[in-house]
Scaffold this motif. Structure first.
Motif, PDB file in Angstrom:
ATOM      1  N   HIS A   1      -2.078  11.686   5.435  1.00 41.17           N
ATOM      2  CA  HIS A   1      -1.830  10.806   6.570  1.00 41.17           C
ATOM      3  C   HIS A   1      -1.593   9.393   6.046  1.00 41.17           C
ATOM      4  O   HIS A   1      -2.254   8.963   5.096  1.00 41.17           O
ATOM      5  N   PRO A   2      -0.659   8.655   6.628  1.00 37.37           N
ATOM      6  CA  PRO A   2      -0.376   7.302   6.115  1.00 37.37           C
ATOM      7  C   PRO A   2      -1.556   6.349   6.181  1.00 37.37           C
ATOM      8  O   PRO A   2      -1.576   5.337   5.475  1.00 37.37           O
ATOM      9  N   TRP A   3      -2.546   6.656   6.999  1.00 39.30           N
ATOM     10  CA  TRP A   3      -3.747   5.828   7.053  1.00 39.30           C
ATOM     11  C   TRP A   3      -4.746   6.208   5.967  1.00 39.30           C
ATOM     12  O   TRP A   3      -5.702   5.475   5.723  1.00 39.30           O
ATOM     13  N   SER A   4      -4.527   7.351   5.325  1.00 41.76           N
ATOM     14  CA  SER A   4      -5.515   7.866   4.383  1.00 41.76           C
ATOM     15  C   SER A   4      -5.649   6.978   3.150  1.00 41.76           C
ATOM     16  O   SER A   4      -4.671   6.466   2.607  1.00 41.76           O
ATOM     17  N   LEU A   5      -6.900   6.830   2.701  1.00 39.23           N
ATOM     18  CA  LEU A   5      -7.187   6.131   1.456  1.00 39.23           C
ATOM     19  C   LEU A   5      -7.795   7.091   0.438  1.00 39.23           C
ATOM     20  O   LEU A   5      -8.447   6.660  -0.513  1.00 39.23           O
TER      21      LEU A   5
ATOM     22  N   GLY B   1       5.240  -3.363  -6.792  1.00 41.02           N
ATOM     23  CA  GLY B   1       4.421  -2.389  -6.061  1.00 41.02           C
ATOM     24  C   GLY B   1       3.095  -2.900  -5.547  1.00 41.02           C
ATOM     25  O   GLY B   1       2.245  -2.107  -5.161  1.00 41.02           O
ATOM     26  N   VAL B   2       2.903  -4.214  -5.537  1.00 43.54           N
ATOM     27  CA  VAL B   2       1.636  -4.791  -5.099  1.00 43.54           C
ATOM     28  C   VAL B   2       1.881  -5.646  -3.855  1.00 43.54           C
ATOM     29  O   VAL B   2       2.747  -6.528  -3.874  1.00 43.54           O
ATOM     30  N   GLN B   3       1.133  -5.370  -2.799  1.00 44.06           N
ATOM     31  CA  GLN B   3       1.226  -6.164  -1.582  1.00 44.06           C
ATOM     32  C   GLN B   3      -0.020  -7.048  -1.456  1.00 44.06           C
ATOM     33  O   GLN B   3      -1.144  -6.562  -1.595  1.00 44.06           O
TER      34      GLN B   3
ATOM     35  N   PRO C   1      -7.361  -3.652  11.292  1.00 44.93           N
ATOM     36  CA  PRO C   1      -6.461  -4.449  10.455  1.00 44.93           C
ATOM     37  C   PRO C   1      -6.687  -4.248   8.964  1.00 44.93           C
ATOM     38  O   PRO C   1      -5.728  -4.215   8.188  1.00 44.93           O
ATOM     39  N   LEU C   2      -7.943  -4.124   8.549  1.00 42.66           N
ATOM     40  CA  LEU C   2      -8.222  -3.892   7.129  1.00 42.66           C
ATOM     41  C   LEU C   2      -7.662  -2.552   6.666  1.00 42.66           C
ATOM     42  O   LEU C   2      -7.062  -2.461   5.583  1.00 42.66           O
ATOM     43  N   LEU C   3      -7.844  -1.506   7.457  1.00 45.43           N
ATOM     44  CA  LEU C   3      -7.310  -0.197   7.093  1.00 45.43           C
ATOM     45  C   LEU C   3      -5.785  -0.231   7.039  1.00 45.43           C
ATOM     46  O   LEU C   3      -5.171   0.386   6.157  1.00 45.43           O
TER      47      LEU C   3
ATOM     48  N   MET D   1       0.555   2.215   5.340  1.00 43.34           N
ATOM     49  CA  MET D   1       1.200   1.723   6.550  1.00 43.34           C
ATOM     50  C   MET D   1       1.755   0.311   6.372  1.00 43.34           C
ATOM     51  O   MET D   1       2.659  -0.100   7.103  1.00 43.34           O
ATOM     52  N   SER D   2       1.228  -0.437   5.410  1.00 46.67           N
ATOM     53  CA  SER D   2       1.663  -1.827   5.214  1.00 46.67           C
ATOM     54  C   SER D   2       2.456  -2.013   3.930  1.00 46.67           C
ATOM     55  O   SER D   2       2.544  -3.139   3.411  1.00 46.67           O
ATOM     56  N   ASP D   3       3.064  -0.944   3.412  1.00 44.00           N
ATOM     57  CA  ASP D   3       3.770  -1.033   2.133  1.00 44.00           C
ATOM     58  C   ASP D   3       4.960  -1.990   2.156  1.00 44.00           C
ATOM     59  O   ASP D   3       5.387  -2.467   1.109  1.00 44.00           O
TER      60      ASP D   3
END
Length: 246
Positions: A4-8, A173-175, A220-222, A228-230
């Protein structure tokens, strides 16, 4: 199965200020999303408690203004996928009473701690072509009030710093983004917001009619920590219940 795109899952999150109200809520949220969360805080007992409840995988206790402790953190956790600089402190003084020592302390705790950890971890993230830096500023860094000159200066500087490193690492590759919270509930603010003056402040300046709950930053932190924020970097995400609309 596609994650899932939210997965860490499989990600290591280094979270400073982990024993505070925001940190505790964030640690649990990151862990629930599948991350291995390493908490950093001066409060060793609180870190032990968070490890016992499963909110943290590990904890490192010490003072982030101590360069030797920062070196110890990097030696213990040489690779992290998500760096959350959440440690900070405020002050309330008129300008005439704001000494150089006060300003130095605000810069040290609100800017230099994040600066050192970003300097330690961002190059490695770039080498691996993957990483997230989330620096916690404040809405007061953009919309200050009287008596917070030193605090606002430090938090505004953190925003400028984050935008600069976001440009430096954008192609690798770093946001790097900023989360700017407004007024939140918690032990530090409870006495003020329970007072008549605090209640009047909420009625006058909070469009939602309330300050944010302690877990208001979890979503917001997740978002900023996940895939999702790439395509988002160098931005300031304000979470203040509409306070800054005025």
């Amino acid at each position: 199965m596609t994650p899932h795109p939210w997965s860490l899952a499989g990600r290591t999150v280094l979270l400073t200020g982990a024993a505070g109200a925001v940190g505790k809520a964030a640690a649990a949220a990151f862990t629930e999303a599948g991350a291995k969360v390493v908490g950093v805080d001066r409060n060793k007992d609180a870190l032990v408690s968070l490890i016992a409840t499963g909110a943290l995988a590990d904890g490192l206790a010490g003072d982030l203004t101590d360069a030797e402790f920062v070196a110890q953190i990097v030696a213990d956790q040489p690779e992290v996928d998500v760096l959350v600089n959440n440690v900070g402190a405020g002050t309330s003084l008129i300008l005439a009473d704001t000494t150089d020592d006060v300003l130095d302390h605000m810069v040290e705790i609100n800017l230099r701690t994040a600066f050192r950890l970003c300097r330690a971890y961002a190059p490695g993230m770039a080498e691996r072509r993957r990483g997230k830096v989330i620096n916690l500023s404040s809405v007061l860094g953009m919309h200050p009030v009287p008596t917070v000159a030193a605090y606002a200066a430090a938090k505004a500087s953190l925003i400028g710093f984050t935008k600069s490193i976001a440009l430096e690492y954008a192609g690798r590759g770093v946001q790097c983004n900023v989360l700017a919270p407004g007024y939140l509930a918690g032990p530090k603010n409870a006495e003020y917001f329970d007072s008549d003056v605090g209640q009047q402040f909420v009625k006058r300046f909070m469009p939602t009619g309330r300050v944010g709950p302690e877990d208001a930053l979890n979503g917001p932190l997740l978002f900023l920590a996940s895939g999702m924020s790439d395509h988002m970097t160098g931005q300031v995400l304000v979470v203040d219940g509409g306070y800054s609309i005025w």
